[in-house]
Scaffold this active site. Sequence first.
Site, PDB file in Angstrom:
ATOM      1  N   SER A 239      50.137 110.706  48.578  1.00  0.00           N
ATOM      2  CA  SER A 239      50.631 109.963  47.420  1.00  0.00           C
ATOM      3  C   SER A 239      51.437 110.876  46.488  1.00  0.00           C
ATOM      4  CB  SER A 239      49.455 109.303  46.693  1.00  0.00           C
ATOM      5  OG  SER A 239      49.908 108.310  45.800  1.00  0.00           O
ATOM      6  N   ASP A 465      49.031  99.447  54.052  1.00  0.00           N
ATOM      7  CA  ASP A 465      49.426 100.291  52.930  1.00  0.00           C
ATOM      8  C   ASP A 465      50.248  99.500  51.917  1.00  0.00           C
ATOM      9  OD1 ASP A 465      50.121 102.540  51.357  1.00  0.00           O
ATOM     10  OD2 ASP A 465      50.175 103.806  53.134  1.00  0.00           O
ATOM     11  N   HIS A 512      46.308 102.569  51.559  1.00  0.00           N
ATOM     12  CA  HIS A 512      47.061 103.679  50.979  1.00  0.00           C
ATOM     13  C   HIS A 512      46.363 105.015  51.204  1.00  0.00           C
ATOM     14  CE1 HIS A 512      49.540 105.979  48.310  1.00  0.00           C
ATOM     15  NE2 HIS A 512      48.611 106.124  47.389  1.00  0.00           N
TER      16      HIS A 512
END
Length: 539
Positions: A239, A465, A512
């Site tokens: 991320s 995701d 994610h």
Amino acid sequence: MATAASGGDDDYQSRSQQSPLASQRAKQGNNPTEANRTGRFSRGYFPLGYKEGFNQWWANVPAAVAEHNVLSYVPYLRKPPTHTQTGTSTKTSDGSTVTVSDHDLKRTASATSQSENDPHGSRQWNSTMVQLSGTNRALNEFSVERVGEEHDQNLVMLHGYGAGLGFFYKNFEGLSRAPGWKVYALDLLGMGRSSRPTFKIHAKDREGKITEAENWFIDALEEWRIARKIDRFTLLGHSLGGYMAVAYALKYPGRLNKLILASPVGIPEDPYAVNADMPEPEDSTLANEFSQDQGQTVNDSNPNIPDSAKTGDNNNFLNSRSKASSTSSKTSEKSQPPRKPLPKWLTYLWDANISPFSLVRWAGPLGPRFVSGWTSRRFSHLPPEEAQALHAYSYTLFKQRGSGEYALSYILAPGAFARSPLIRRIQGVGRQIITPSGSTTSTVELAAQRRETGIPVVMMYGENDWMDIAGGYAAEQKLKEAKETALKNATAEERKKEAGDAKVLVIKKAGHHVYLDGWEEFNEVMLKELAETRRKEMS
């Protein structure tokens, strides 16, 4: 097993920045998750009761203890080494307590332990606070190495926004099985259990502010590398950690032998700037990070990912990737109404640099309850004991003094799109000029001699995701085009040294947080990448 995603024009066109779980949310009314069936969320969006939340706030568990408790779930690590520099005591698995006084922090800035009954060979685990230059600058480090073996390769793992190295607890044991590798996980400066110096931007112009915010993190990483005397390493970032990994690769060329981006933020362009559609705020991709139930995510299949990406069909990989640019052009030519802007109050809070963690700190006794709104969904697929440990760990990190979290609004605009999108610069990864520190390149010939010859870039996304997987495909295309350009006028020696490569992988039944949702497949993919990297480095 993760596969290189493939498909036709229709498949690629469907992979735009959107809410991929919309169809799944529609199912919730008819197909409640296991957590709902067991009453885990019976008390609404914030499942933690007022009394229990107050007790957690009153207990004021040190971050060191919370991190230690999470790491206790690492297989074969019965007594996790946890330096106590950020806390006052650490509870061990046998019930004893390691106590430290305020004037004796040096002694507790490092801790070491070895695995027990380890079928994969004895391993040494270390927890250390690595001091950097300047005032109140230090990085929290956790590392694993195999005892009795020389390691010639290093893997460094960076977490996402507001998280900590403890989130990788499902990966430490599996990844440290790789022969010849030492595994490091770091808390970003101003996050996790790293020191939290005052965050302040001095630049006046927009680009200067973005660069200064990025440098806050990546300069600390470079200092850490120098302190550890590491020449080259493989960098894994999740991320925001993925965004910073790209920024690091661009500013500090020659340091990496592979770049692995796990659901990186900040690759695509801001769709509002090009009049593209944007979901309503409550359905925005960023909102999914707080609202989607992982118990459902890891058990459902996302219809927006083609079957070919889930069954291992690689036959169309190169062909589908080559269609990416033409498909993107077709999509951009279509007339699309502009998205509705985010609520003014959200934009105001974002631009005022009021972070979500500020709200947790301001909430006082209600803080643990507020955090449970995220943790109850984020960790709903995990065993209850582990989910509770991660909830306590998250709360102890969120409530700490604000620092690195304030960089977010300088890097991302409201809606989680980068102010300086990586898609505009990722093609420079592995193509920078390498110069000694403090030196300048005076001639074109010297610059050519010292230019990087590419590095492999791997981008991983979860099947479910909320991050923009289309950005990954576009980045892959950019990197391959940069390689083609570099090879056009390359010498025979340069062609031999060429190491550039790019691919996109999909981790099945993961969201994610691919390293946690689909940790078994993620670890398997990582081990193959590490083995490939070491083989090339040793050849």
